[in-house]
Design a protein around this motif. Structure first.
Motif, PDB file in Angstrom:
ATOM      1  N   GLN A 106      36.435  -8.184  19.155  1.00 34.08           N
ATOM      2  CA  GLN A 106      36.385  -9.595  18.800  1.00 34.08           C
ATOM      3  C   GLN A 106      35.444 -10.340  19.742  1.00 34.08           C
ATOM      4  O   GLN A 106      35.868 -10.983  20.688  1.00 34.08           O
ATOM      5  N   THR A 107      34.145 -10.246  19.481  1.00 30.56           N
ATOM      6  CA  THR A 107      33.162 -10.889  20.354  1.00 30.56           C
ATOM      7  C   THR A 107      32.516 -12.095  19.691  1.00 30.56           C
ATOM      8  O   THR A 107      31.733 -12.798  20.314  1.00 30.56           O
ATOM      9  N   GLY A 108      32.806 -12.302  18.421  1.00 27.76           N
ATOM     10  CA  GLY A 108      32.162 -13.381  17.685  1.00 27.76           C
ATOM     11  C   GLY A 108      30.878 -12.932  17.000  1.00 27.76           C
ATOM     12  O   GLY A 108      30.284 -13.687  16.236  1.00 27.76           O
ATOM     13  N   TYR A 110      30.627 -10.489  14.794  1.00 28.94           N
ATOM     14  CA  TYR A 110      30.972 -10.237  13.396  1.00 28.94           C
ATOM     15  C   TYR A 110      32.287 -10.940  13.082  1.00 28.94           C
ATOM     16  O   TYR A 110      33.168 -11.013  13.943  1.00 28.94           O
ATOM     17  N   THR A 112      36.048 -11.408  11.755  1.00 31.61           N
ATOM     18  CA  THR A 112      37.206 -10.517  11.826  1.00 31.61           C
ATOM     19  C   THR A 112      37.352  -9.702  10.556  1.00 31.61           C
ATOM     20  O   THR A 112      37.644  -8.505  10.605  1.00 31.61           O
ATOM     21  N   ILE A 115      34.891  -6.794  10.564  1.00 24.56           N
ATOM     22  CA  ILE A 115      35.328  -5.766  11.509  1.00 24.56           C
ATOM     23  C   ILE A 115      36.481  -4.969  10.921  1.00 24.56           C
ATOM     24  O   ILE A 115      36.489  -3.729  10.950  1.00 24.56           O
ATOM     25  N   TYR A 116      37.448  -5.668  10.349  1.00 20.24           N
ATOM     26  CA  TYR A 116      38.615  -5.011   9.778  1.00 20.24           C
ATOM     27  C   TYR A 116      38.219  -4.085   8.631  1.00 20.24           C
ATOM     28  O   TYR A 116      38.662  -2.928   8.578  1.00 20.24           O
TER      29      TYR A 116
END
Length: 149
Positions: A106-108, A110, A112, A115-116
């Motif tokens: 969770q770096t911003g 991409y 959420t 990513i999921y």
């Protein structure tokens, strides 16, 4: 067929007993190191143990058999990993690199949801497993990724 991780104590005893022939003084330590590196995964543990046994039998003067065996396996499968890597999306590559280096996802960079969905796809394709966290299933592929970073 996908095998779950084996109970550590039983697997440790199995490996240590078989490694005694080549490594009488440090078979217990080697068994621990194998299971630590492979996170008790049966296939990868057996692969690493086999490579270590081969080195101990054919090159008994080798000092660091664990890392020599890991290097050998990563090098042997390097072209296969390269082929796999070329077929993976940019987002999935980013996720695999983050997982390999134990970095947060969770770096911003991409959303959420992206990513999921990428994690689920990687899981379905057999690259990633989830136990108490997401991790790369193949420790040698993980090592290959880390060497490329």
């Amino acid at each position: 067929m996908r095998l779950d991780k084996l109970p550590r104590e039983e697997f440790h005893c199995f490996l240590a007993e078989r490694l005694k022939n080549c490594f009488a003084t440090n078979s217990e330590e080697l068994a621990d190191n194998i299971l630590d590196y492979t996170n008790n995964h049966p296939y990868y543990s057996q692969q690493l143990a086999s490579s270590i046994w081969n080195i101990g039998t054919l090159q008994p003067e080798t000092e660091d058999v664990l890392h020599t065996a890991i290097d050998h396996i990563v090098t042997t499968h390097g072209l296969d990993y390269e082929r796999l890597w070329m077929g993976i999306s940019r987002t999935s590559k980013w996720i695999l690199q983050r997982l390999a280096s134990n970095s947060v996802l969770q770096t911003g960079e991409y959303p959420t949801s992206t990513i999921y969905s990428a994690l689920k796809r990687l899981q379905k394709d057999g690259y990633v497993i989830y136990s108490d966290r997401y991790e790369i299933e193949d420790p040698f592929f993980k090592e290959w990724i880390l060497r490329g970073l």
